[in-house]
Enzyme design. Sequence first.
Site, PDB file in Angstrom:
ATOM      1  N   LYS A  43       0.825  -1.206   0.000  1.00 53.06           N
ATOM      2  CA  LYS A  43       0.000   0.000   0.000  1.00 53.06           C
ATOM      3  C   LYS A  43       0.869   1.270   0.000  1.00 53.06           C
ATOM      4  CE  LYS A  43      -3.937  -2.358   2.123  1.00 53.06           C
ATOM      5  NZ  LYS A  43      -5.086  -2.275   3.045  1.00 53.06           N
ATOM      6  N   TYR A  72     -11.463  -2.977  -4.686  1.00 51.40           N
ATOM      7  CA  TYR A  72     -12.234  -3.076  -3.438  1.00 51.40           C
ATOM      8  C   TYR A  72     -13.746  -3.133  -3.664  1.00 51.40           C
ATOM      9  CZ  TYR A  72      -7.957  -2.647  -0.768  1.00 51.40           C
ATOM     10  OH  TYR A  72      -6.721  -2.888  -0.218  1.00 51.40           O
ATOM     11  N   ASN A 104      -2.893  -0.764   6.849  1.00 54.35           N
ATOM     12  CA  ASN A 104      -2.253  -2.001   7.314  1.00 54.35           C
ATOM     13  C   ASN A 104      -1.161  -2.504   6.360  1.00 54.35           C
ATOM     14  OD1 ASN A 104      -3.950  -2.837   5.322  1.00 54.35           O
ATOM     15  ND2 ASN A 104      -5.047  -4.360   6.535  1.00 54.35           N
ATOM     16  N   HIS A 127      -1.999  -5.534   1.111  1.00 55.27           N
ATOM     17  CA  HIS A 127      -3.210  -6.300   0.842  1.00 55.27           C
ATOM     18  C   HIS A 127      -2.798  -7.651   0.288  1.00 55.27           C
ATOM     19  CE1 HIS A 127      -6.996  -7.600  -0.870  1.00 55.27           C
ATOM     20  NE2 HIS A 127      -6.355  -7.808  -2.001  1.00 55.27           N
ATOM     21  N   GLU A 131      -8.280 -10.080  -8.905  1.00 57.34           N
ATOM     22  CA  GLU A 131      -7.489  -8.903  -8.535  1.00 57.34           C
ATOM     23  C   GLU A 131      -6.249  -8.752  -9.420  1.00 57.34           C
ATOM     24  OE1 GLU A 131      -6.897  -9.493  -4.321  1.00 57.34           O
ATOM     25  OE2 GLU A 131      -9.020  -9.203  -3.893  1.00 57.34           O
TER      26      GLU A 131
HETATM   27  P1  CMP Z   1      -7.108  -5.361   2.794  1.00 59.38           P
HETATM   28  O1  CMP Z   1      -6.436  -6.683   2.883  1.00 59.38           O
HETATM   29  O2  CMP Z   1      -6.535  -4.355   1.866  1.00 59.38           O
HETATM   30  O3  CMP Z   1      -8.636  -5.617   2.384  1.00 59.38           O
HETATM   31  C1  CMP Z   1      -9.665  -4.700   2.713  1.00 59.38           C
HETATM   32  C2  CMP Z   1      -9.166  -3.573   3.551  1.00 59.38           C
HETATM   33  O4  CMP Z   1     -10.136  -2.778   4.185  1.00 59.38           O
HETATM   34  C3  CMP Z   1      -8.363  -4.131   4.691  1.00 59.38           C
HETATM   35  O5  CMP Z   1      -7.156  -4.704   4.228  1.00 59.38           O
HETATM   36  C4  CMP Z   1      -8.191  -2.892   5.558  1.00 59.38           C
HETATM   37  O6  CMP Z   1      -7.116  -2.096   5.127  1.00 59.38           O
HETATM   38  C5  CMP Z   1      -9.467  -2.111   5.249  1.00 59.38           C
HETATM   39  N1  CMP Z   1     -10.338  -1.960   6.413  1.00 59.38           N
HETATM   40  C6  CMP Z   1     -10.576  -0.818   7.054  1.00 59.38           C
HETATM   41  N2  CMP Z   1     -11.446  -1.001   8.045  1.00 59.38           N
HETATM   42  C7  CMP Z   1     -11.755  -2.307   8.062  1.00 59.38           C
HETATM   43  C8  CMP Z   1     -12.585  -3.122   8.879  1.00 59.38           C
HETATM   44  N3  CMP Z   1     -13.300  -2.614   9.888  1.00 59.38           N
HETATM   45  N4  CMP Z   1     -12.644  -4.444   8.596  1.00 59.38           N
HETATM   46  C9  CMP Z   1     -11.935  -4.971   7.561  1.00 59.38           C
HETATM   47  N5  CMP Z   1     -11.132  -4.240   6.756  1.00 59.38           N
HETATM   48  C10 CMP Z   1     -11.039  -2.931   7.004  1.00 59.38           C
END
Ligand code: CMP
Length: 147
Positions: free
Chosen positions: A9, A49, A112, A115, A126
């Site tokens: 990211k 997403y 985080n 992904h 994806e």
């Molecule tokens: P990612 O693996 O990129 O897939 C979806 C993303 O949504 C997740 O990581 C987080 O970065 C983001 N996200 C933010 N808030 C939430 C939440 N409450 N639950 C799950 N994903 C979240």
Amino acid sequence: MERTFIILKPNAVRRGLIGEILRRFEQRGIKIVGLKFLWMTREQCERLYEPHLGKSFYEDLTNFMASGPVVAVVLEAPRVIEMVRHIVGATDPLKAEAGTIRGEFALTLTKNLIHASDSLESAQREMSIFFNEDELIDYELDIQNDI
Ligand code: CMP
């Protein structure tokens, strides 16, 4: 061999963690078969997403993903979905185990750092947003027979 898709990211790039993160997959013996440095368009963020469309975090997440360049990677290994998610750690950095990427470097859910696809089907969907089939390179890793 099974393939998955990951994105480093924008905060991983801004924090200078590209090498640190990719090293962990290489070190484990996982093969990189596709690699791109790009700034995601709005459309790419929305396609990636799409399953989260309508959720409370969708706007924040798509804005964040469009806020800077990312690294898109296709990885190949046996049981690759589980293995990569094991190395990445739980989605919520608070629950990510020590020693995982998120467990060591991430603080908040949206930011985080990385992904990783959650199934072979989503990996296929994806990776096709970012790679043509001829951009995925088949070759032998030196260590392939020793892991
Ligand atoms: P990612 O693996 O990129 O897939 C979806 C993303 O949504 C997740 O990581 C987080 O970065 C983001 N996200 C933010 N808030 C939430 C939440 N409450 N639950 C799950 N994903 C979240």
